[in-house]
Scaffold this active site. Structure first.
Site, PDB file in Angstrom:
ATOM      1  N   GLU A  81      -3.091   6.974   7.874  1.00 33.48           N
ATOM      2  CA  GLU A  81      -3.784   7.964   7.054  1.00 33.48           C
ATOM      3  C   GLU A  81      -4.859   8.679   7.866  1.00 33.48           C
ATOM      4  O   GLU A  81      -5.361   8.141   8.864  1.00 33.48           O
ATOM      5  CB  GLU A  81      -4.457   7.292   5.855  1.00 33.48           C
TER       6      GLU A  81
ATOM      7  N   ARG B  80      -6.211  -8.577  -8.772  1.00 40.06           N
ATOM      8  CA  ARG B  80      -6.864  -9.886  -8.913  1.00 40.06           C
ATOM      9  C   ARG B  80      -8.343  -9.660  -9.180  1.00 40.06           C
ATOM     10  O   ARG B  80      -8.827  -8.524  -9.164  1.00 40.06           O
ATOM     11  CB  ARG B  80      -6.701 -10.696  -7.628  1.00 40.06           C
TER      12      ARG B  80
ATOM     13  N   HIS C 116     -14.269  -3.458   8.880  1.00 43.64           N
ATOM     14  CA  HIS C 116     -13.548  -3.154   7.640  1.00 43.64           C
ATOM     15  C   HIS C 116     -13.639  -4.262   6.607  1.00 43.64           C
ATOM     16  O   HIS C 116     -12.858  -4.289   5.657  1.00 43.64           O
ATOM     17  CB  HIS C 116     -12.081  -2.827   7.932  1.00 43.64           C
TER      18      HIS C 116
ATOM     19  N   LYS D  83       0.816  -1.211   0.000  1.00 51.90           N
ATOM     20  CA  LYS D  83       0.000   0.000   0.000  1.00 51.90           C
ATOM     21  C   LYS D  83       0.850   1.262   0.000  1.00 51.90           C
ATOM     22  O   LYS D  83       0.566   2.228  -0.703  1.00 51.90           O
ATOM     23  CB  LYS D  83      -0.937  -0.012   1.214  1.00 51.90           C
TER      24      LYS D  83
END
Length: 674
Positions: A200, A292, A235, A116
């Site tokens: 973040e 994917r 999440h 990420k």
């Protein structure tokens, strides 16, 4: 086109790929672990190869075993599905070196987008909008904490190599940061083998919108529109739909072109998904790219009329994309519900056990069996992607998803109605599932009104959790109907075998003792000499009648109400399905349990099979109600067990790292002890 491919995965995605390959005349090879020897995906393929023990680290995640199976069976290509090795650049490179086609992007693209933090740096260079945050390589905890303070709370900690909601925590204040970071890193190590995280700014009321992209080896790339995946718990996605409600054509084009540009920047090939966080005003930020096929790909198939697995196979074989961007169209609306084995009222704890009953809505297209080309041009109103069958088990070794239920309608309202009806017609017995919870989400004001963001479930908590159970009288009516039908089926034609309690005079009474979440109650069936029946439950006495409808369905008259109930019994455990929900009760055989002692107490037990991660209290500690006592890991997620009351920890029965069976005592606990 390939003659034979190996599917390096399990469950519904392996069944899904096998169905499309069969339609294209491609032979398939399954791989399986000790736990999967008789699994549905093994039966769906032409051949199967055993690759090791049940744990993924010893089987599905061992690249050498997968490649050896492909070479031994003569497979020309490997389809990785999703999860496991699907986003492992080392595996993709090993396939290329071995001369086996990896049905996915090149290793370089996986590597570029796999981390990420690295992908965010690439997107920043490409001027793709990013959420403010820290994506650096320095993972010193003190630095990460300082960066969180610079960004401003709340912040989101995410595993850099992660996905699927694992290794992710929202941190609301500086005081919560250290514990949240440690927990994220543990999950990241267990799930991805990499403890690195990024930090973040946490966007309040964000929508999670992703764009499906596809590239061939000839430089052609398209976006197949968007999916809204905002409805999440812990999440992890719960409901996904396409197209995204409220999406304008201008914003769709802007996001689609940004996604194509992001994929083109890393030399992408095959199916991929670019994920964005979107503000309520429409502004969007790059979040990550999944290199994917996604779990939620069926909703895109439903609105486009395309088979994305077929596209994957054709592109991997060197063919050009079947359509250009201008030829792609959206038709109707589709929603996918992930049916999972979990206890929604116990903070979504995974549930394991045997699927004693597994019944899908009548007329649903089952992709484990069939991937009909015509279906893609005429989307099925209800589709089931399942990797399990009735009698199979959900084990602690893999993801707890049972199946995906996908509905399509001409518009969102029709799709919503079909989804509720399909969930109501789904019957699963043997473990906890989220089907009733999904119906409540679909009916909630926020979801039905398309007021979407990732906090929807928490915002609608009052309507989604601790809901009133199915009325006991209705549940009892179903249990009595099942008992009467069972006895009627067993009796012979002669009058002496009748078991209906007939009396020449007076009333025949039959008592049913029922245990349920709220305690123990009695239901009394009274039958008069003229054949009439009354059902007494608590202070209710209602006229009663029941007629079998075939199978496990019964037409019941309870007072002024007529209702159709489905009843399934496994031993003393009985599940009653009604139009408004379900009830799980235990019909106690008093004679069989005569002399049983009261249930033993004073222990904190494992709610599912798993591994002890840590104890947060020691023997002799006084603790308060709700205080965390132990952390377990199951199905790649951590679960914290808390004290049920004020008391004292008397003894710890396991050590961190040890495996624990469901129901085993982790520690001895004495409530109220001095």
């Amino acid at each position: 086109m390939f003659k034979k491919i190996l599917i390096a995965n399990r469950g519904e995605i392996a069944c899904r790929v096998a169905a499309t390959a069969r339609r294209l005349g491609i032979r398939t090879v399954a791989v399986y672990s000790d736990a999967d020897a008789h699994a549905a995906h093994v039966a769906a393929c032409d051949e199967a190869v055993h690759i090791g023990p049940s744990t993924p680290r010893e089987s599905y995640l061992v690249a050498e075993k997968i490649l050896a199976a492909a070479q031994a069976t003569g497979a020309q290509a490997i389809h990785p599905g999703y999860g496991f090795l699907s986003e492992n650049e080392g595996f993709a490179a090993a396939c290329a070196e071995a001369g086996v086609v990896f049905i996915g992007p090149p290793a370089s693209a996986i590597q570029a987008m796999g981390l990420k933090a690295e992908s965010k740096r690439l997107m920043e260079a490409a001027r793709v909008p990013l959420v403010p945050g820290y994506h650096g390589a320095d993972q010193d905890p003190a630095l990460l904490k300082r960066e969180a303070g610079r960004i401003g709370y709340p912040v989101l900690i995410k595993a850099s190599a992660g996905g699927g909601g694992k290794g992710m925590r929202i941190v609301n204040s500086e005081g919560e940061f250290d514990a949240a970071l440690a927990s994220c890193q543990r999950e990241a190590i267990n799930s991805f083998g990499d403890a690195a995280v990024l930090v973040e700014r946490y966007v309040t009321r964000p929508r999670h919108i992703e764009i499906q992209v596809f590239f061939d080896a000839h430089g052609n790339g398209v976006y197949l529109f968007e999916r809204d995946c905002s409805v999440q718990r812990r999440h992890q996605k719960v409901l996904e739909e396409a197209p995204a409600p409220g999406m304008t054509e201008a914003r769709r084009k802007e996001m689609g072109e940004a996604a194509v540009a992001a994929a083109r920047a890393v030399g992408y090939q095959g199916a991929g998904t670019v994920e964005f966080i979107a503000e309520q005003d429409g502004r969007f930020y790059f979040m990550e790219m999944n290199t994917r096929l996604q779990v939620e790909h069926p909703v895109t198939e439903a609105i486009t009329g395309l088979d994305l697995v077929e596209w994957q196979l054709r592109v991997a074989a060197g063919e050009r994309l079947p359509l250009t961007q201008d030829e792609l169209r959206i038709h109707g609306h589709a929603i996918e519900a992930r049916i999972c084995a979990e206890n929604t009222d116990a903070n979504f704890l995974p549930s394991t056990g045997t699927l004693h009953v597994l019944r899908w809505p009548e007329g649903a297209v089952n992709f484990r069996v069939n991937a009909d080309a015509e279906r893609f041009h005429q989307p099925a109103p209800v589709r089931i992607d399942a990797g399990v069958r009735e009698g199979d088990a959900i084990t602690p070794f893999y993801d707890p998803m049972v199946a995906k239920l996908i509905v399509w309608g001409e518009n969102r309202d029709q799709a919503l109605a079909r989804l509720d009806a399909a969930l109501a017609a789904t019957r699963i017995v043997g473990l906890h599932t989220n089907t009733a919870f999904l119906r409540r989400v679909v009916a909630s004001r926020s979801f039905s009104g398309a007021d979407l963001d990732t906090g929807l479930i928490e915002r609608e908590r009052a309507a989604l959790f601790d809901t009133p159970p199915l009325p006991l009288a209705v549940a009892a009516a179903g249990i009595v109907a099942h008992a009467l039908a069972d006895e009627r089926a067993q009796q012979d034609a002669d009058p002496w075998s009748r078991r209906d309690g007939w009396r020449l005079h007076g009333v025949a009474r039959r008592v049913f003792q029922l245990e349920h979440a709220g305690g123990t109650d009695r239901a009394v069936l009274e039958r008069t000499h003229d054949g009439g029946m009354v059902l007494a439950v608590g202070d209710q006495r209602l006229p009663y009648d029941a007629r079998p409808l075939g199978g496990d369905r019964h037409a019941v008259q309870l007072g002024e109400r007529r209702v159709t109930l489905a009843v399934h019994a496994v031993g003393e455990q009985v599940t009653v399905f009604a139009p408004e929900g379900l009830a799980q009760l235990r019909e106690v055989d008093l004679l069989a349990h005569a002399g049983d002692s009261a249930a033993e107490g004073g222990r904190i037990t494992a709610p599912m099979p798993g591994k002890v991660v840590a104890f947060l209290a020691q023997a002799g500690d006084r603790v308060k109600r709700g205080q965390p006592l132990a952390v377990m890991e199951a199905m790649k997620m951590e679960h914290t067990l808390a004290a049920p009351a004020d008391g004292v920890v008397k003894a710890l029965r396991y050590a961190p790292g040890e495996q624990v069976a469901e129901g085993e005592a982790l520690l001895d606990f004495e409530a109220g002890a001095a």
